[in-house]
Write a protein that holds these residues in place. Structure first.
Motif: not given
Length: 128
Positions: A42-64
């Motif tokens: 669902f998160r990718i769907a939102g990004f794929a719907l409106w990609p210009f002006g947005r980007t992805t970054v790694p989350r610092r709290d992502a774990g194993t």
């Protein structure tokens, strides 16, 4: 310019691409154990719907757990999604008009390859 590119993207490819990610997310949510992958779809769907002006970054709290989930995702679905975005982006870059849309496809590769532990940001701030 960003809004114009997003509208053209939505009409030409974004709607169908986002719809396919939503369908995949629904299927993942029906299968109870894959709900985290459904949420990522669902998160990718939102990004794929409106990609210009947005980007992805790694989350610092992502774990194993995100790492393990991404390995499973890559094996099951990530590699062919990334390959599809790569081929489509390369084909779109063959024309001058298609270059921005090819770049948008290339921006979708990291998040389609490993969606867990990533955050979508707008102009340096959180989008969600």
């Amino acid at each position: 310019m960003r809004t114009l590119l997003n509208i053209l993207w939505l009409v030409l490819a974004g709607f169908w691409l986002a719809l396919s990610y939503v369908i995949a997310g629904i299927v993942c949510c029906v299968l109870i154990i894959t709900i985290p992958f459904g949420i990522a779809s669902f998160r990718i769907a939102g990004f794929a719907l409106w990609p210009f002006g947005r980007t992805t970054v790694p989350r610092r709290d992502a774990g194993t757990a995100s790492l393990i989930g991404n390995v499973i995702w890559i094996i099951v679905a990530g590699w062919w999604l990334a390959l599809g975005h790569l081929v489509t982006g390369a084909l779109l870059c063959l024309t001058i008009i298609g270059i921005p849309f090819g770049i948008a496809n290339f921006k979708l590769i990291p998040v389609s390859l490993a969606p867990l532990g990533r955050e979508i940001v707008v102009n340096g701030r959180s989008a969600f």
